[in-house]
Scaffold this active site. Structure first.
Site, PDB file in Angstrom:
ATOM      1  N   ARG A 160       0.861  -1.184   0.000  1.00 22.95           N
ATOM      2  CA  ARG A 160       0.000   0.000   0.000  1.00 22.95           C
ATOM      3  C   ARG A 160       0.895   1.231   0.000  1.00 22.95           C
ATOM      4  NH1 ARG A 160      -2.352  -2.578   4.918  1.00 22.95           N
ATOM      5  NH2 ARG A 160      -3.770  -4.181   4.157  1.00 22.95           N
ATOM      6  N   ASP A 207       2.138   4.993  -0.113  1.00 22.95           N
ATOM      7  CA  ASP A 207       1.578   6.242   0.418  1.00 22.95           C
ATOM      8  C   ASP A 207       1.272   7.261  -0.680  1.00 22.95           C
ATOM      9  OD1 ASP A 207       1.513   5.809   3.132  1.00 22.95           O
ATOM     10  OD2 ASP A 207       3.576   6.485   3.457  1.00 22.95           O
ATOM     11  N   ARG A 213      11.725   5.418   3.611  1.00 25.33           N
ATOM     12  CA  ARG A 213      11.915   6.862   3.725  1.00 25.33           C
ATOM     13  C   ARG A 213      12.744   7.211   4.963  1.00 25.33           C
ATOM     14  NH1 ARG A 213       5.792   8.669   2.856  1.00 25.33           N
ATOM     15  NH2 ARG A 213       6.611  10.676   3.593  1.00 25.33           N
TER      16      ARG A 213
END
Lengths: 250, 250
Positions: B50, B52, B198
């Site tokens: 999924r 972002d 990230r």
């Protein structure tokens, strides 16, 4: 009074072209607004070429005059801080008062890029025209060869052109294969008529499809009849690559 | 009933992420709407990951089931005809009824791309994070070396993670120089926690800036404290590159 020559790049997708138009987001008005904010006075910007809506630039050149005491080496940073992400200043130099971005340009280079694969790349789709066609690159190159040189390009300019003299010199007209199915048409010349690169590209595509005999390009040039050349390809595949103020090197 | 595995690419800029959310433009809902139009019945799509809002994909994998009698070889063309330009189907294959895009994935690869030049490239700005910083790539590579292997990645996951088991295996964590000033952090692993790539990228940037000793990465892993790792870098630099259903090759 400082006269500044500036090289800029833009993603043309979200601009209604280079030239200022009331109520539209254009490259010229975006630059003029940014310069107005920085210098706190109205600034008029002149570009080397008025790219159409959707056309991109990697090296458009503009000039402007200002009374603001911004040191030359700070213009790039100060402007990029204010400009939106799809418009960037690449470099800046001081020029004599007589310099003119359009009139003094000796030659420009454009690139028209085609993605002919069944599924075009999502990440470059804004900068390429998608045509699901098998193109014979050798035929495109043969057709391109007839365009190099000094010719009357009436057949390769939009009927909306207002200029009288349609004689231009193409120094380069080459077909490059960037990746399997991705083709770039690179043209350099001393001047370009309205839609000229997009009509040249459309004509080379017809040669590549087998719809047009490459040798017919010579007849089309001589006939000066727009209706015999290929279609005007969409703006999104076109990029103004560079503008030079010295003669073509050969 | 036909079960279909589909590889897709998307420019995440204008999507509110992969997962369906009421009233938002997401990858899942855009795919489901397209499939619903084609099959004239509701279709539910499950993705391998999924992503972002703002995260891109070159090779996300999804599965869906349908009663529609669309021949397998036609799905790609039919769907791309209906889908918007920023979402493309790359390939389609038939899979057994037991196949699950998320649970069956053995490993995934992500790429985080940084443009550290004073003027970032206008044409790739949507896919790279712009940081005007001098980064020492060797230091980034040293830091990356400590992350490869099987570890508890608690320190490298968002506090919003709900999963209990935070042990994951990174098979690859490499720093590539794509062009002068353009750096890609490539990670492959058997699973990724929320924001993990990230945060890893933000930590490697701190090592590259000289703000963090590369060897400290080992302590940060062991400490399991999110606050000691680097910042979560923005979504726009992140791309899901590929998902594999065979074990990592070594």
């Amino acid at each position: 009074m400082q006269k500044v020559k500036m090289t800029i790049a833009y993603d043309g997708t979200d601009f209604a072209g280079y030239q200022r138009q009331p109520g539209r987001r254009t490259v010229q008005s975006t630059l003029e607004e940014a310069l107005g904010r920085i210098t706190a006075s109205p600034v008029s910007v002149t570009g080397a070429g008025r790219t159409d809506a959707g056309v991109h630039a990697r090296g458009q050149v503009v000039h402007f005059e200002t009374e603001a005491g911004v040191p030359l080496e700070r213009w790039t940073r100060v402007l990029n801080h204010v400009l939106p992400q799809d418009l960037a200043v690449l470099s800046v130099e001081a020029v004599p008062k007589t310099f003119h971005a359009r009139y003094d340009a000796c030659w420009k280079r454009y690139r028209y890029t085609l993605d002919t694969r069944p599924v075009p790349d999502v990440f470059t789709r804004r900068y390429r025209t998608h045509l699901t066609l098998g193109l014979d690159v050798e035929r495109m190159r043969q057709a391109a060869g007839y365009l190099v040189g000094t010719h009357d390009f009436s057949a390769f300019s939009s009927a909306r052109t207002t200029v009288k003299d349609k004689v231009r010199t193409l120094y380069q007209c080459e077909v490059e294969v960037l990746a399997d199915g991705v083709i770039a048409i690179v043209t350099a010349g001393n001047g370009f008529l309205y839609h000229m690169v997009r009509i040249i590209s459309g004509t080379l595509v017809e040669a590549g499809m087998g719809k047009l005999d490459p040798a017919a390009v010579s007849d089309i040039l001589q006939g000066r009849d727009r209706s015999r050349a290929g279609k005007t390809l969409p703006a999104q595949g076109l990029t103004m690559v560079e503008v030079h103020y010295e003669p073509w090197p050969e």
